[in-house]
Design a protein around this motif. Structure first.
Motif, PDB file in Angstrom:
ATOM      1  N   ALA A  30       0.713  -1.150   0.109  1.00 31.41           N
ATOM      2  CA  ALA A  30      -0.183   0.028  -0.400  1.00 31.41           C
ATOM      3  C   ALA A  30       0.760   1.196   0.031  1.00 31.41           C
ATOM      4  O   ALA A  30       0.594   2.093  -0.592  1.00 31.41           O
ATOM      5  CB  ALA A  30      -1.062  -0.441   1.245  1.00 31.41           C
ATOM      6  N   ARG A  31       2.166   1.512   0.574  1.00 32.55           N
ATOM      7  CA  ARG A  31       2.236   2.437   1.167  1.00 32.55           C
ATOM      8  C   ARG A  31       3.289   2.452   0.036  1.00 32.55           C
ATOM      9  O   ARG A  31       3.701   3.681  -1.176  1.00 32.55           O
ATOM     10  CB  ARG A  31       3.921   1.983   2.336  1.00 32.55           C
ATOM     11  CG  ARG A  31       5.193   2.671   2.640  1.00 32.55           C
ATOM     12  CD  ARG A  31       4.193   5.131   2.506  1.00 32.55           C
ATOM     13  NE  ARG A  31       3.355   4.787   3.807  1.00 32.55           N
ATOM     14  CZ  ARG A  31       2.254   6.130   3.369  1.00 32.55           C
ATOM     15  NH1 ARG A  31       2.451   6.694   2.814  1.00 32.55           N
ATOM     16  NH2 ARG A  31       1.610   5.707   4.766  1.00 32.55           N
ATOM     17  N   ALA A  32       4.170   1.614  -0.813  1.00 25.39           N
ATOM     18  CA  ALA A  32       4.855   1.648  -2.131  1.00 25.39           C
ATOM     19  C   ALA A  32       3.523   2.781  -3.696  1.00 25.39           C
ATOM     20  O   ALA A  32       4.267   3.559  -4.117  1.00 25.39           O
ATOM     21  CB  ALA A  32       5.164   0.767  -2.685  1.00 25.39           C
ATOM     22  N   LEU A  33       2.874   1.914  -3.165  1.00 21.27           N
ATOM     23  CA  LEU A  33       1.500   2.467  -4.195  1.00 21.27           C
ATOM     24  C   LEU A  33       1.078   4.055  -4.403  1.00 21.27           C
ATOM     25  O   LEU A  33       1.341   4.770  -5.507  1.00 21.27           O
ATOM     26  CB  LEU A  33      -0.148   1.398  -4.604  1.00 21.27           C
ATOM     27  CG  LEU A  33      -0.037   0.386  -5.088  1.00 21.27           C
ATOM     28  CD1 LEU A  33      -1.111  -1.283  -4.423  1.00 21.27           C
ATOM     29  CD2 LEU A  33       0.758   0.073  -6.608  1.00 21.27           C
ATOM     30  N   HIS A  34       1.338   3.809  -3.189  1.00 21.52           N
ATOM     31  CA  HIS A  34       1.043   5.838  -2.697  1.00 21.52           C
ATOM     32  C   HIS A  34       2.511   6.552  -3.064  1.00 21.52           C
ATOM     33  O   HIS A  34       1.403   7.752  -3.808  1.00 21.52           O
ATOM     34  CB  HIS A  34       0.684   5.582  -1.439  1.00 21.52           C
ATOM     35  CG  HIS A  34       0.672   7.361  -0.921  1.00 21.52           C
ATOM     36  ND1 HIS A  34      -1.072   7.951  -1.088  1.00 21.52           N
ATOM     37  CD2 HIS A  34       1.195   7.595   0.509  1.00 21.52           C
ATOM     38  CE1 HIS A  34      -0.369   9.110  -0.400  1.00 21.52           C
ATOM     39  NE2 HIS A  34       0.829   8.919   0.067  1.00 21.52           N
ATOM     40  N   ASP A  35       2.571   5.919  -2.618  1.00 15.69           N
ATOM     41  CA  ASP A  35       4.803   6.932  -2.697  1.00 15.69           C
ATOM     42  C   ASP A  35       5.111   7.153  -4.302  1.00 15.69           C
ATOM     43  O   ASP A  35       5.517   7.636  -4.120  1.00 15.69           O
ATOM     44  CB  ASP A  35       5.717   6.606  -1.326  1.00 15.69           C
ATOM     45  CG  ASP A  35       5.298   6.404  -0.207  1.00 15.69           C
ATOM     46  OD1 ASP A  35       4.599   7.001  -0.125  1.00 15.69           O
ATOM     47  OD2 ASP A  35       6.082   5.833   1.092  1.00 15.69           O
ATOM     48  N   VAL A  36       4.816   5.609  -5.099  1.00 13.94           N
ATOM     49  CA  VAL A  36       5.467   6.272  -5.905  1.00 13.94           C
ATOM     50  C   VAL A  36       4.671   6.032  -6.649  1.00 13.94           C
ATOM     51  O   VAL A  36       5.124   7.229  -8.166  1.00 13.94           O
ATOM     52  CB  VAL A  36       6.115   4.174  -6.518  1.00 13.94           C
ATOM     53  CG1 VAL A  36       7.053   4.520  -7.786  1.00 13.94           C
ATOM     54  CG2 VAL A  36       7.079   4.385  -5.783  1.00 13.94           C
ATOM     55  N   TYR A  37       3.528   5.551  -7.598  1.00 17.10           N
ATOM     56  CA  TYR A  37       2.413   5.767  -8.362  1.00 17.10           C
ATOM     57  C   TYR A  37       1.684   7.246  -7.987  1.00 17.10           C
ATOM     58  O   TYR A  37       0.699   7.586  -8.570  1.00 17.10           O
ATOM     59  CB  TYR A  37       1.900   4.888  -8.259  1.00 17.10           C
ATOM     60  CG  TYR A  37       3.030   3.780  -9.558  1.00 17.10           C
ATOM     61  CD1 TYR A  37       3.280   4.335 -10.755  1.00 17.10           C
ATOM     62  CD2 TYR A  37       2.820   2.443  -8.838  1.00 17.10           C
ATOM     63  CE1 TYR A  37       4.549   3.798 -10.997  1.00 17.10           C
ATOM     64  CE2 TYR A  37       3.869   1.943  -9.122  1.00 17.10           C
ATOM     65  CZ  TYR A  37       4.818   2.049 -10.865  1.00 17.10           C
ATOM     66  OH  TYR A  37       5.449   1.321 -11.561  1.00 17.10           O
ATOM     67  N   HIS A  38       1.373   7.902  -6.791  1.00 14.69           N
ATOM     68  CA  HIS A  38       0.214   8.494  -6.580  1.00 14.69           C
ATOM     69  C   HIS A  38      -0.542   8.203  -6.582  1.00 14.69           C
ATOM     70  O   HIS A  38      -1.418   9.540  -6.592  1.00 14.69           O
ATOM     71  CB  HIS A  38       1.131   9.906  -6.914  1.00 14.69           C
ATOM     72  CG  HIS A  38       2.661  10.236  -7.153  1.00 14.69           C
ATOM     73  ND1 HIS A  38       3.106  10.982  -5.662  1.00 14.69           N
ATOM     74  CD2 HIS A  38       3.229  10.644  -8.302  1.00 14.69           C
ATOM     75  CE1 HIS A  38       4.455  11.081  -6.407  1.00 14.69           C
ATOM     76  NE2 HIS A  38       4.403  10.996  -7.284  1.00 14.69           N
ATOM     77  N   LEU A  39      -0.805   7.021  -6.264  1.00 14.79           N
ATOM     78  CA  LEU A  39      -2.501   6.888  -6.034  1.00 14.79           C
ATOM     79  C   LEU A  39      -2.889   7.311  -4.153  1.00 14.79           C
ATOM     80  O   LEU A  39      -1.707   7.381  -3.249  1.00 14.79           O
ATOM     81  CB  LEU A  39      -2.315   5.660  -5.804  1.00 14.79           C
ATOM     82  CG  LEU A  39      -2.353   5.233  -7.168  1.00 14.79           C
ATOM     83  CD1 LEU A  39      -2.492   3.276  -7.009  1.00 14.79           C
ATOM     84  CD2 LEU A  39      -3.008   5.362  -8.373  1.00 14.79           C
ATOM     85  N   SER A  40      -4.259   8.079  -4.359  1.00 13.31           N
ATOM     86  CA  SER A  40      -4.803   8.173  -2.950  1.00 13.31           C
ATOM     87  C   SER A  40      -4.406   6.872  -2.002  1.00 13.31           C
ATOM     88  O   SER A  40      -4.406   5.761  -2.203  1.00 13.31           O
ATOM     89  CB  SER A  40      -5.823   8.611  -3.283  1.00 13.31           C
ATOM     90  OG  SER A  40      -6.717   7.731  -2.897  1.00 13.31           O
ATOM     91  N   TYR A  41      -3.943   7.187  -1.311  1.00 14.17           N
ATOM     92  CA  TYR A  41      -3.645   5.911   0.542  1.00 14.17           C
ATOM     93  C   TYR A  41      -5.254   5.178  -0.007  1.00 14.17           C
ATOM     94  O   TYR A  41      -4.780   4.096   0.610  1.00 14.17           O
ATOM     95  CB  TYR A  41      -3.386   6.753   1.417  1.00 14.17           C
ATOM     96  CG  TYR A  41      -2.605   5.271   2.125  1.00 14.17           C
ATOM     97  CD1 TYR A  41      -1.293   4.816   2.030  1.00 14.17           C
ATOM     98  CD2 TYR A  41      -3.371   4.822   3.498  1.00 14.17           C
ATOM     99  CE1 TYR A  41      -1.133   3.680   2.445  1.00 14.17           C
ATOM    100  CE2 TYR A  41      -2.883   3.609   4.175  1.00 14.17           C
ATOM    101  CZ  TYR A  41      -1.492   3.108   3.685  1.00 14.17           C
ATOM    102  OH  TYR A  41      -1.288   1.998   4.157  1.00 14.17           O
ATOM    103  N   PRO A  42      -6.038   5.951   0.305  1.00 15.89           N
ATOM    104  CA  PRO A  42      -6.894   5.522  -0.046  1.00 15.89           C
ATOM    105  C   PRO A  42      -7.962   3.878  -0.438  1.00 15.89           C
ATOM    106  O   PRO A  42      -7.809   3.121   0.086  1.00 15.89           O
ATOM    107  CB  PRO A  42      -8.266   5.868   0.480  1.00 15.89           C
ATOM    108  CG  PRO A  42      -7.793   6.781   1.329  1.00 15.89           C
ATOM    109  CD  PRO A  42      -6.898   6.712   0.558  1.00 15.89           C
ATOM    110  N   LEU A  43      -7.255   4.302  -1.946  1.00 14.25           N
ATOM    111  CA  LEU A  43      -6.917   3.517  -3.439  1.00 14.25           C
ATOM    112  C   LEU A  43      -5.825   2.390  -3.351  1.00 14.25           C
ATOM    113  O   LEU A  43      -6.348   1.080  -3.666  1.00 14.25           O
ATOM    114  CB  LEU A  43      -6.906   4.453  -4.602  1.00 14.25           C
ATOM    115  CG  LEU A  43      -6.857   3.497  -5.549  1.00 14.25           C
ATOM    116  CD1 LEU A  43      -8.682   2.494  -6.028  1.00 14.25           C
ATOM    117  CD2 LEU A  43      -6.610   4.570  -6.907  1.00 14.25           C
TER     118      LEU A  43
END
Length: 166
Positions: A30-43
């Motif tokens: 979850a953290r990697a998706l958020h940090d690298v691809y700038h997806l919202s944390y809920p997504l």
């Protein structure tokens, strides 16, 4: 260990997930998706938790687990061959021929647009006697939407060179 998803493979290749592609914890994903691809944390959290639930794994996972056929991985991929009948795992390597076919849908020869991707998706699904089930059809559409949203900028047009490299 690598998956059919180039986004997750890139996260491991660059050390945002374990480089081995193994022993990945929900929070890491979850953290990697958020940090690298700038997806919202809920997504990001939703996608990570959906992966663990869909795979029936409630501890760490390996990227190769995502190749398990008809859990998350599905037939009618735009860049991967289908699993052979009765095969538990689908091929995770990108098919160059399939990738080039996808890119051939570009209306300007430089970018893949929303309309281009929709035509490619529809053409791929027409190759099947039976449509994808609702869950896998939604996953297939979501994969394309994420690529357009992450790499396509405000116009949601992804340069073909970016797709080839990725």
């Amino acid at each position: 260990s690598r998956s059919p998803c180039p986004a997750l493979n890139a996260l491991a290749n660059h050390g945002y997930l374990p480089r081995s592609g193994t022993k990945i914890h929900f929070r890491q994903l979850a953290r990697a998706l958020h940090d690298v691809y700038h997806l919202s944390y809920p997504l990001s959290a939703f996608l990570a938790s959906a992966a663990f639930v869909a795979l029936g794994q409630f501890s760490d996972l390996s990227l190769g687990d995502l190749c398990r056929h008809n859990h998350i991985e599905h037939d009618a991929s735009l860049a991967h061959r289908d699993a052979a009948p009765e095969q538990e795992y689908a091929p995770c390597k990108c098919s160059r021929g399939m990738l080039e076919r996808l890119l051939s849908f570009s209306s300007d020869g430089k970018h893949l647009t929303v309309g281009d991707a929709a035509r490619a998706r529809a053409a791929r699904e027409r190759q099947y006697a039976r449509p994808l089930d609702g869950v896998h059809a939604e996953i297939a559409r979501g994969e394309v939407a994420l690529v357009l949203g992450i790499f396509g900028g405000p116009e949601q047009e992804v340069p073909l060179d970016v797709l080839r490299t990725w």
